[in-house]
Design a protein around this motif. Sequence first.
Motif, PDB file in Angstrom:
ATOM      1  N   ALA A  64      39.342 -35.914  43.628  1.00  0.00           N
ATOM      2  CA  ALA A  64      40.392 -34.907  43.760  1.00  0.00           C
ATOM      3  C   ALA A  64      41.732 -35.377  43.217  1.00  0.00           C
ATOM      4  O   ALA A  64      42.471 -34.606  42.592  1.00  0.00           O
ATOM      5  CB  ALA A  64      40.532 -34.503  45.231  1.00  0.00           C
ATOM      6  N   GLY A  65      42.064 -36.638  43.463  1.00  0.00           N
ATOM      7  CA  GLY A  65      43.357 -37.138  42.995  1.00  0.00           C
ATOM      8  C   GLY A  65      43.463 -37.117  41.487  1.00  0.00           C
ATOM      9  O   GLY A  65      44.462 -36.645  40.920  1.00  0.00           O
ATOM     10  N   LEU A  67      41.700 -35.339  39.345  1.00  0.00           N
ATOM     11  CA  LEU A  67      41.653 -33.975  38.826  1.00  0.00           C
ATOM     12  C   LEU A  67      42.981 -33.258  39.053  1.00  0.00           C
ATOM     13  O   LEU A  67      43.424 -32.471  38.208  1.00  0.00           O
ATOM     14  CB  LEU A  67      40.511 -33.211  39.507  1.00  0.00           C
ATOM     15  CG  LEU A  67      39.936 -32.023  38.733  1.00  0.00           C
ATOM     16  CD1 LEU A  67      39.427 -32.463  37.363  1.00  0.00           C
ATOM     17  CD2 LEU A  67      38.811 -31.370  39.540  1.00  0.00           C
ATOM     18  N   THR A  68      43.623 -33.524  40.179  1.00  0.00           N
ATOM     19  CA  THR A  68      44.937 -32.929  40.439  1.00  0.00           C
ATOM     20  C   THR A  68      45.950 -33.375  39.398  1.00  0.00           C
ATOM     21  O   THR A  68      46.726 -32.571  38.874  1.00  0.00           O
ATOM     22  CB  THR A  68      45.426 -33.312  41.849  1.00  0.00           C
ATOM     23  OG1 THR A  68      44.537 -32.755  42.826  1.00  0.00           O
ATOM     24  CG2 THR A  68      46.837 -32.798  42.103  1.00  0.00           C
ATOM     25  N   ASP A  69      45.958 -34.670  39.090  1.00  0.00           N
ATOM     26  CA  ASP A  69      46.899 -35.178  38.088  1.00  0.00           C
ATOM     27  C   ASP A  69      46.533 -34.707  36.683  1.00  0.00           C
ATOM     28  O   ASP A  69      47.408 -34.466  35.848  1.00  0.00           O
ATOM     29  CB  ASP A  69      46.929 -36.706  38.135  1.00  0.00           C
ATOM     30  CG  ASP A  69      47.527 -37.234  39.429  1.00  0.00           C
ATOM     31  OD1 ASP A  69      48.264 -36.483  40.084  1.00  0.00           O
ATOM     32  OD2 ASP A  69      47.245 -38.388  39.786  1.00  0.00           O
ATOM     33  N   ARG A  70      45.250 -34.582  36.406  1.00  0.00           N
ATOM     34  CA  ARG A  70      44.791 -34.204  35.069  1.00  0.00           C
ATOM     35  C   ARG A  70      45.081 -32.733  34.765  1.00  0.00           C
ATOM     36  O   ARG A  70      45.586 -32.395  33.696  1.00  0.00           O
ATOM     37  CB  ARG A  70      43.286 -34.478  34.973  1.00  0.00           C
ATOM     38  CG  ARG A  70      42.679 -34.183  33.614  1.00  0.00           C
ATOM     39  CD  ARG A  70      43.068 -35.210  32.596  1.00  0.00           C
ATOM     40  NE  ARG A  70      42.389 -35.025  31.333  1.00  0.00           N
ATOM     41  CZ  ARG A  70      42.614 -35.752  30.267  1.00  0.00           C
ATOM     42  NH1 ARG A  70      43.509 -36.742  30.315  1.00  0.00           N
ATOM     43  NH2 ARG A  70      41.966 -35.530  29.140  1.00  0.00           N
ATOM     44  N   LEU A  71      44.764 -31.857  35.729  1.00  0.00           N
ATOM     45  CA  LEU A  71      44.921 -30.418  35.508  1.00  0.00           C
ATOM     46  C   LEU A  71      46.266 -29.894  35.980  1.00  0.00           C
ATOM     47  O   LEU A  71      46.734 -28.851  35.497  1.00  0.00           O
ATOM     48  CB  LEU A  71      43.807 -29.659  36.238  1.00  0.00           C
ATOM     49  CG  LEU A  71      42.370 -29.985  35.837  1.00  0.00           C
ATOM     50  CD1 LEU A  71      41.400 -29.157  36.680  1.00  0.00           C
ATOM     51  CD2 LEU A  71      42.145 -29.725  34.351  1.00  0.00           C
ATOM     52  N   GLY A  72      46.874 -30.580  36.921  1.00  0.00           N
ATOM     53  CA  GLY A  72      48.073 -30.066  37.577  1.00  0.00           C
ATOM     54  C   GLY A  72      47.681 -29.408  38.887  1.00  0.00           C
ATOM     55  O   GLY A  72      46.664 -28.702  38.965  1.00  0.00           O
ATOM     56  N   SER A  73      48.478 -29.634  39.921  1.00  0.00           N
ATOM     57  CA  SER A  73      48.130 -29.107  41.245  1.00  0.00           C
ATOM     58  C   SER A  73      48.059 -27.589  41.250  1.00  0.00           C
ATOM     59  O   SER A  73      47.246 -26.990  41.949  1.00  0.00           O
ATOM     60  CB  SER A  73      49.150 -29.591  42.283  1.00  0.00           C
ATOM     61  OG  SER A  73      50.462 -29.177  41.938  1.00  0.00           O
ATOM     62  N   ALA A  74      48.897 -26.919  40.446  1.00  0.00           N
ATOM     63  CA  ALA A  74      48.910 -25.456  40.428  1.00  0.00           C
ATOM     64  C   ALA A  74      47.603 -24.886  39.895  1.00  0.00           C
ATOM     65  O   ALA A  74      47.174 -23.808  40.310  1.00  0.00           O
ATOM     66  CB  ALA A  74      50.086 -24.945  39.600  1.00  0.00           C
ATOM     67  N   ARG A  75      46.967 -25.594  38.972  1.00  0.00           N
ATOM     68  CA  ARG A  75      45.692 -25.112  38.424  1.00  0.00           C
ATOM     69  C   ARG A  75      44.532 -25.361  39.374  1.00  0.00           C
ATOM     70  O   ARG A  75      43.566 -24.600  39.394  1.00  0.00           O
ATOM     71  CB  ARG A  75      45.396 -25.784  37.079  1.00  0.00           C
ATOM     72  CG  ARG A  75      46.265 -25.304  35.932  1.00  0.00           C
ATOM     73  CD  ARG A  75      45.653 -25.695  34.593  1.00  0.00           C
ATOM     74  NE  ARG A  75      46.482 -25.258  33.476  1.00  0.00           N
ATOM     75  CZ  ARG A  75      47.255 -26.054  32.762  1.00  0.00           C
ATOM     76  NH1 ARG A  75      47.310 -27.342  33.064  1.00  0.00           N
ATOM     77  NH2 ARG A  75      47.970 -25.587  31.770  1.00  0.00           N
ATOM     78  N   ILE A 330      48.269 -39.594  46.700  1.00  0.00           N
ATOM     79  CA  ILE A 330      47.998 -38.867  47.942  1.00  0.00           C
ATOM     80  C   ILE A 330      46.540 -39.028  48.338  1.00  0.00           C
ATOM     81  O   ILE A 330      46.219 -39.222  49.518  1.00  0.00           O
ATOM     82  CB  ILE A 330      48.371 -37.379  47.784  1.00  0.00           C
ATOM     83  CG1 ILE A 330      49.899 -37.237  47.678  1.00  0.00           C
ATOM     84  CG2 ILE A 330      47.837 -36.550  48.948  1.00  0.00           C
ATOM     85  CD1 ILE A 330      50.357 -35.840  47.316  1.00  0.00           C
ATOM     86  N   ALA A 331      45.636 -38.946  47.364  1.00  0.00           N
ATOM     87  CA  ALA A 331      44.212 -39.095  47.665  1.00  0.00           C
ATOM     88  C   ALA A 331      43.911 -40.482  48.222  1.00  0.00           C
ATOM     89  O   ALA A 331      43.120 -40.627  49.165  1.00  0.00           O
ATOM     90  CB  ALA A 331      43.381 -38.847  46.404  1.00  0.00           C
TER      91      ALA A 331
END
Length: 384
Positions: A64-65, A67-75, A330-331
């Motif tokens: 999750a961490g 992917l959040t950084d890769r795509l952006g949290s909004a996506r 955060i993860a």
Amino acid sequence: MTTTQHPAGARKAVSYFFILLGITSGAWAARIPAVKHTLDLSDGQLSYGLLATAIGLVTGMRFAGHLTDRLGSARLITPAAIATALSVIPPGYATTLPILIATLFLFGFTNAFLDVSMNAHGVEVERAYGRPIMSSFHGMFSIGCLTGAGIGGLFAWLDLSAAATLTTAGIPLALLSLYARRHLLPTPPPPTTHHTRVRAPWTSWIILMGIVAFAGLVGEGAANDWTAVYLFQNLGASQAVAAAGFAVFSTAMTIGRFAGDHLAQRFGPTRLVRYSGLVAAAGLGATLLTGQIPIAFAGFTLFGLGLSTIVPQVFSAAGNHDPARAGRAIAQVATVGYAGLVAGPAIIGGAAELVGLPAALGIPALLAVFMAASAGALRPSRTP
């Protein structure tokens, strides 16, 4: 994806996602007895299913961490929210223990992606506001848990199935997520190649923040499972009074989270965590040393108020430590921290077998002192 650029709208959207996670968690928790009865599970068999949720959560944190950084949290936040809202439904329809284990693993796995992305986006919104607001997000999670538990209790009172409960809760939450996404902050440009490594380093600071979160969540988990037992078994309170003791702790946690932003603004995160740890330690310590029911109620109130602000400040610090790696930080912190929530009750139970429950509950009090002593680390130097 269309988004607005208004921090106020984004704050409402992130608050909704925290509420969503709380409702799904609370609704499921309230219907666990019904699922146990329907499948005719022993306590040990049920524990395998509950453990699957924790394993799914920890497994999801590994991805999750990044992917959040890769795509952006909004996506990521909206599909993660929809997946979480829908994945709470299958456990209600499980017909065998293996199916229950598989569905609860999936529920925990999707939880991880929502948890990391919504906390990461919460840090972005907090940064846009220019003042602390992370604690109120966690307060919304508490409100969601209470709401979910209320929904579960109502459906149980109406003698409706766990499947009906979780379906009724999950589908509207998934649909509302599509509306909430319109108000998220725009996705920032993708990070540079230097920051796109899947494996983020486990620095000493990240480990320390994880341990602080672990300490806080051990206390929360211990209070959730052992407050009523201590009041009933050790202080001789009635079952109704013992249950009220847990309610007092939970209410104090919720109130403290909503007050936490103002306190962080006034005192700063370092002093807030230091004072909060000392308040928590003093409250639980007084409870255990006096052994009096009225003092225990006051002590559990202070314990809840003290714990309430610590984890939100730790998550905020992790997200701001290096914004390009906010999701992974955060993860990492959450992976260590949530182990405390899972292990806390077991730690207290095992210690209680050896030294008695009052002495075992001294562990969270000592951990609160540790959190106070570690508060200075909440102002780390930003990594390059």
